[in-house]
Design an enzyme around this catalytic site. Sequence first.
Site, PDB file in Angstrom:
ATOM      1  N   HIS A 257       9.396  -1.582  -0.075  1.00 39.66           N
ATOM      2  CA  HIS A 257       9.499  -2.943   0.738  1.00 39.66           C
ATOM      3  C   HIS A 257       9.039  -4.126  -0.251  1.00 39.66           C
ATOM      4  CE1 HIS A 257       5.304  -3.573   2.146  1.00 39.66           C
ATOM      5  NE2 HIS A 257       5.251  -2.576   2.517  1.00 39.66           N
TER       6      HIS A 257
ATOM      7  N   ASP B  86       8.397  -7.221   1.154  1.00 38.50           N
ATOM      8  CA  ASP B  86       7.640  -8.368   1.735  1.00 38.50           C
ATOM      9  C   ASP B  86       6.125  -8.096   1.748  1.00 38.50           C
ATOM     10  OD1 ASP B  86       8.586  -6.056   3.107  1.00 38.50           O
ATOM     11  OD2 ASP B  86       7.760  -7.165   5.091  1.00 38.50           O
TER      12      ASP B  86
ATOM     13  N   ASP C  19       0.072  -3.024  -1.609  1.00 37.00           N
ATOM     14  CA  ASP C  19       0.924  -2.878  -0.339  1.00 37.00           C
ATOM     15  C   ASP C  19       2.224  -4.132  -0.554  1.00 37.00           C
ATOM     16  OD1 ASP C  19       2.264  -2.278   1.976  1.00 37.00           O
ATOM     17  OD2 ASP C  19       1.098  -3.385   3.321  1.00 37.00           O
TER      18      ASP C  19
ATOM     19  N   GLU D 274       9.767  -4.950   6.360  1.00 37.77           N
ATOM     20  CA  GLU D 274       8.912  -4.014   6.709  1.00 37.77           C
ATOM     21  C   GLU D 274       7.808  -4.315   7.546  1.00 37.77           C
ATOM     22  OE1 GLU D 274       6.200  -0.649   6.793  1.00 37.77           O
ATOM     23  OE2 GLU D 274       5.834  -2.640   5.823  1.00 37.77           O
ATOM     24  N   GLU D 275       7.175  -5.365   7.137  1.00 29.49           N
ATOM     25  CA  GLU D 275       5.704  -5.590   7.665  1.00 29.49           C
ATOM     26  C   GLU D 275       6.085  -6.196   9.109  1.00 29.49           C
ATOM     27  OE1 GLU D 275       3.008  -4.710   6.696  1.00 29.49           O
ATOM     28  OE2 GLU D 275       2.922  -4.842   4.356  1.00 29.49           O
TER      29      GLU D 275
ATOM     30  N   GLU E 111       4.748   3.840  -0.062  1.00 27.70           N
ATOM     31  CA  GLU E 111       3.687   3.211   0.185  1.00 27.70           C
ATOM     32  C   GLU E 111       2.346   3.657  -0.492  1.00 27.70           C
ATOM     33  OE1 GLU E 111       3.329   0.741   2.408  1.00 27.70           O
ATOM     34  OE2 GLU E 111       5.080   0.697   3.668  1.00 27.70           O
TER      35      GLU E 111
ATOM     36  N   HIS F  43      -3.388  -5.319   2.862  1.00 25.35           N
ATOM     37  CA  HIS F  43      -3.562  -6.616   3.786  1.00 25.35           C
ATOM     38  C   HIS F  43      -4.983  -7.400   3.642  1.00 25.35           C
ATOM     39  CE1 HIS F  43      -0.504  -4.935   7.152  1.00 25.35           C
ATOM     40  NE2 HIS F  43      -0.176  -4.807   5.514  1.00 25.35           N
TER      41      HIS F  43
END
Length: 405
Positions: free
Chosen positions: A72, A74, A105, A139-140, A165, A377
Amino acid sequence: MTVLSEQDKIRLLADIVKIQTENDHEIEVCEYLKDLLSQYDIDSKIVKVNDSRANLVAEIGSGAPVLAISGHMDVVDAGDHDDWTFPPFELTDKDGKLFGRGTTDMKGGLMAMVIAMIELKQSNALKQGTIRLLATTGEETEQYGAQLLADEGYLDDVSGLIIGEPTSNIAYYAHKGSMSCVVTAKGKAAHSSMPHLGTNAVDILVDFVNEMKQEYKNIKEHDKVHELDAVPMIEKHLHRKIGEEESHIYSGFVMLNSVFNGGKQVNSVPHKATAKYNVRTVPEYDSTFVKDLFEKVIRHVGENYLTVDIPSSHDPVASDRDNPLIQNITRIAPNYVHEDIVVSALIGTTDASSFLGTNENNVDFAVFGPGESIMAHQVDEFIRKDMYLSYIDVYKDVFKAYLEK
């Protein structure tokens, strides 16, 4: 044949880290990747969700089998930039680490896949089969980018799927699902000095929460046999063995009442209250089971006052623990990462829920990518430089070996 230098590979990651895709603007990464791939004669297509959010699809090779590879674009909000040691949207190379939002991520994993495709294409290494890149938006949040690609048929002919991931050198063959459930109680307002004239929505919702808590307790008393084994993942992260009761939590069904709101002011009978649940589903207790459970408790507590809404529902995804992708990863990756690869189920969820649903077609499946999952994150997010670079070679060998099976 290596096409890109180490400096080139780091520069390409820096370029997409610079693009601020905090839950939006992935189309800018799509345009960057489309231009990059075209330089190496790789065709690609932008699949728009809206004007600023889009997916990218690219292919090399031809015919069957088809291996889908996905990451992903984002990233989560970087928060207060002053809290970061280095600017979050500038890649900083220091002490063997590449700092920046999304390095782990998961722009690191995505770019490693893209570079692997480029180098396989340039070396004419694919003797058969197709590699299909699916770079996704959203995705998030709600996986609507992945869902759009699934709806448009981009997964219909795939034999295998790798999600890149960050996995801390763990190869995941399956993962849990995730549901958000919102229960609303509606009563009748009245002055607190005359509560008998109203209907207290908080009281009704408390009754619901208490009964649901008992239902969950009853479920866990029988939730002892699991198709998904997440124990290896947990033991690697905790650096210790876990007991049987803990294993039933990590590998089994999990439900949490995480938010409870009710009432507006102290001198009024609350006319409305809401409780939000996050549910981690497993094959034994799937989304249909959860919906039926909530409706059953509502009927028992007070269906005239209670309703449930399910704003998001992502299925658990399972495949064979020793499917060919997992076999190739566990055989090939140790040559580059210099440690054995642990095989486990994942307690989180990925875009595979939207891509494959419950995987009724038994697509070979793996989640495996560079980066330590604990860094996702985080402020001062980073990926180890050697891990990012080594996974490019891991991916090249795994992709090629899988297609030649």
